[in-house]
Design an enzyme around this catalytic site. Structure first.
Site, short mmCIF file in Angstrom:
data_model
loop_
_atom_site.label_atom_id
_atom_site.label_comp_id
_atom_site.label_asym_id
_atom_site.label_seq_id
_atom_site.Cartn_x
_atom_site.Cartn_y
_atom_site.Cartn_z
N HIS A 292 0.85 -1.19 0.00
CA HIS A 292 0.00 0.00 0.00
C HIS A 292 0.89 1.24 0.00
CE1 HIS A 292 -2.79 3.07 1.32
NE2 HIS A 292 -3.76 2.26 0.90
N GLU B 59 -4.08 2.03 -7.20
CA GLU B 59 -4.47 3.17 -6.36
C GLU B 59 -3.58 4.36 -6.67
OE1 GLU B 59 -6.60 1.92 -2.56
OE2 GLU B 59 -4.47 1.74 -2.14
P1 PGA Z 1 -9.52 6.08 0.48
O1 PGA Z 1 -8.31 5.05 0.68
O2 PGA Z 1 -10.71 5.28 0.05
O3 PGA Z 1 -9.68 6.72 1.80
O4 PGA Z 1 -9.08 7.03 -0.60
C1 PGA Z 1 -8.07 4.01 -0.20
C2 PGA Z 1 -6.82 3.31 0.23
O5 PGA Z 1 -5.86 3.99 0.64
O6 PGA Z 1 -6.74 2.06 0.19
#
Ligand code: PGA
Length: 258
Positions: free
Chosen positions: A99, A169
């Protein structure tokens, strides 16, 4: 009747909530909210310390437990780490790896690759996160994404790749409001690029068997467009997963869009 495609919605609680009772209540409320939904695999990923407390509310076919990280070996002298095998013993089925918030703490592709291999070795499915911090017109972020995919998945066998989930992401879209998420058309374009990289690595059939999730400011308002126009196989949800009503509504939207 047409068979629905199985999608994933993963709840990343991050370092929330503070109190164990709240984590238990959140998992129970999500479980109750999604129990009639049959086309979405829901994974809840609490903090490590809350895993043993919430495990007994998970473990059905479509409601599984995830972790937010895992160590690089099954056991050993790694102070402060938690091994994928230890997680497996607690009924954990998935682990989010790489992540961006962990990369910001110093994790690089090499380390994430070790974690991916150890996680697969323990029999868990890694949810491998990739994502650029900025976009440029010249498209260098595509080289960056390619390198993240290739290095994080290095030496993963063809059969093990079938257990991998990829989460795209874009870092600039994390933790914002729903209208600041990435545009579905851009998600679509990036998904095609990710599939091409996976295809070049492992062949078309494996590339298409790997679910690709989108994460970054997912909310009930944008979930449908991201799934249908973004052509992803699911969503990784951060802050909206801390509210069971919002999260359930995202899962319902994904079901309805499927
Ligand atoms: P968010 O986070 O939905 O708060 O943007 C997603 C993540 O970091 O996995």
């Amino acid at each position: 009747m047409k068979k629905r495609k199985l999608r994933y919605v993963v709840a990343n609680f991050k370092m929330n909530p503070e109190a164990p009772a709240k984590a238990i209540a959140l998992v129970k409320a999500i479980k109750a909210g999604v129990k009639k939904i049959t086309s979405v695999h829901v994974v809840v990923a609490p903090s490590h310390v809350h895993i043993p407390l919430t495990a007994k509310f998970t473990g059905t076919k479509l409601f599984s437990l995830g972790a937010q990280n895992a160590g690089v070996a099954p056991f050993g002298a790694y102070t402060g780490e938690v091994s994928p095998t230890q997680l497996k013993h607690l009924k954990v089925k998935y682990s989010i790896l790489g992540h961006s918030e962990r990369r910001a703490l110093g994790e690089d592709n090499l380390l994430i690759n070790k974690k991916v291999l150890a996680t697969l070795g323990a029999g868990l499915s890694p949810i491998v996160c990739i994502g650029e911090s900025t976009r440029d017109k010249a498209g260098t972020y595509l080289d960056f994404l390619k390198e993240e995919i290739e290095q994080s998945l290095k030496d993963v066998s063809a059969s093990a790749l079938k257990k991998v989930i990829l989460a795209y992401e874009p870092i600039w879209a994390i933790g914002k409001s729903s209208d600041e998420a990435m545009r579905p058309a851009d998600i679509h374009e990036t998904t095609l690029f990710i599939r091409k990289v996976l295809s070049d690595m492992a062949g078309k059939s494996i590339a298409f068997s790997i679910p690709i999730l989108y994460g970054g400011s997912v909310a009930p308002e944008n979930a449908r467009a991201i799934i249908t126009d973004g052509t992803v196989d699911g969503l990784l949800v951060g802050h909206a997963s801390l509210d069971a009503v919002l999260f359930t509504s995202i899962v319902q939207t994904v079901h309805d869009a499927t």
